[in-house]
Design a protein around this motif. Structure first.
Motif, short mmCIF file in Angstrom:
data_model
loop_
_atom_site.label_atom_id
_atom_site.label_comp_id
_atom_site.label_asym_id
_atom_site.label_seq_id
_atom_site.Cartn_x
_atom_site.Cartn_y
_atom_site.Cartn_z
N UNK A 1 1.21 -0.95 -0.17
CA UNK A 1 -0.22 -0.32 0.00
C UNK A 1 0.47 1.13 -0.02
N UNK A 2 2.18 1.16 0.35
CA UNK A 2 2.62 2.42 0.63
C UNK A 2 3.52 2.88 -0.69
N UNK A 3 4.21 1.10 -0.73
CA UNK A 3 4.34 1.97 -1.91
C UNK A 3 4.22 1.98 -3.34
N UNK A 4 2.92 1.49 -3.64
CA UNK A 4 1.80 2.27 -4.96
C UNK A 4 1.28 3.74 -4.82
N UNK A 5 1.01 4.12 -3.10
CA UNK A 5 0.89 5.37 -2.91
C UNK A 5 1.48 6.00 -3.18
N UNK A 6 2.75 5.90 -2.59
CA UNK A 6 3.69 6.92 -3.58
C UNK A 6 4.40 6.73 -4.54
N UNK A 7 4.19 5.48 -5.16
CA UNK A 7 4.19 5.49 -7.25
C UNK A 7 3.06 6.38 -7.40
N UNK A 8 1.93 6.54 -7.24
CA UNK A 8 1.19 7.43 -7.40
C UNK A 8 0.96 9.21 -6.88
N UNK A 9 2.61 9.30 -6.41
CA UNK A 9 2.82 10.32 -5.89
C UNK A 9 2.89 11.41 -4.82
N UNK A 10 2.49 9.58 -3.91
CA UNK A 10 3.33 10.08 -2.49
C UNK A 10 4.17 10.89 -2.27
N UNK A 11 4.03 11.91 -0.69
CA UNK A 11 5.93 12.00 -0.47
C UNK A 11 5.75 10.91 1.13
#
Length: 270
Positions: free
Chosen positions: A66-76
């Protein structure tokens, strides 16, 4: 910001105090809430210092995905100390850095200072050599030959001299080429090969790295040279920023306040 059993309460408190001091409001979430997708309405996540092993247990493989997918979609994602170790774990893979003295550290005594525009060739991983890599709070007095003097002995708290890459977005507004930073662990991070290294411990500098405090002769400075205090890497459309140590230790140490807020603002958080 994560507020969970894995988080060190002092680290959480110092970040909370700093955000409050500058009028920055934030939301506190548990790992379970993050696993459930609460981050969809946010674009910055702060992970305070904490046990890397407990972080892994709290998130699990599903939470890491979940963390990696969120970051890959623009999360910091901004990590601190033990959370930075968690980010570098092989099974997490949020960073390409490796820990000095780990099984995957193939750069012992070979470190070279990175150039601001340096482009890496290929990614690297890190897996823990003992349990989850948690350093003891205070080290035992033992002969350095016990581990061939290749593993950093944890520091009880020392102020060290870091060199500033002033071409990096995280150091925007910093006017000096050196910065005092606090180290109070045995977590030494190799240079990132996939991103940038905004604050480093120069392997070629003439000055001692130690400004004040206790260090281990023949161990601390030798192993610290050629490592990074502040790492910034892209992951998809997002970014991951690692602080090797507490950026505002108990609200006392504030030299890295600007780089911390730069990680939020200049990485697209606002």
């Amino acid at each position: 910001m994560l507020a969970d059993d894995a988080v060190d309460i002092t680290s959480y408190g110092s970040i909370w105090w700093t955000l409050d001091r500058y009028g920055v409001k934030f939301s506190a979430f548990s790992a379970a809430a993050i696993r459930s997708g609460v981050l969809k309405d946010y674009n910055v996540l702060i992970l305070p210092n904490g046990s890397p092993g407990r972080y892994m247990s709290a998130f699990g493989s599903g939470g890491v995905s979940t963390l990696k997918e969120w970051a890959q979609n623009g999360g910091i994602i901004i990590t601190v100390r033990g959370a930075s170790v968690f980010a570098a774990l092989k099974d997490v893979g949020l960073s390409s850095t490796r820990m000095v003295g780990s099984d995957d550290d193939n750069e012992k005594d070979k470190a070279e200072d990175p150039k601001p525009t340096e482009t890496p060739k290929d990614p690297t991983d890190w897996k823990t050599d003992k349990d989850d890599g948690i350093a003891p709070a205070l080290p035992l007095i033992a002969s350095p030959s016990a581990d061939a003097n290749k593993v950093p002995v944890p520091l009880p708290g020392s102020i060290m001299r870091a060199s500033v890459d002033r071409t990096n977005r995280l150091t925007y507004g910093v006017t000096h080429s050196e910065m005092p930073v606090l180290l109070a662990s045995g977590y030494f991070f190799r240079y990132s090969k996939e991103g940038t290294n905004a604050l480093i411990f120069d392997s070629k500098g003439d000055k001692p790295l130690t400004i004040s405090g206790f260090v281990w002769e023949g161990n601390t400075e030798r192993l610290l040279k050629g490592t990074s205090y502040l790492i910034d890497e892209s992951i998809g459309s997002g970014r991951v920023t690692l602080f090797a140590e507490e950026p505002f230790f108990r609200g006392i140490f504030r030299s890295t306040t600007r780089p911390f807020f730069n990680a939020v603002v200049l990485n697209g958080g606002i």
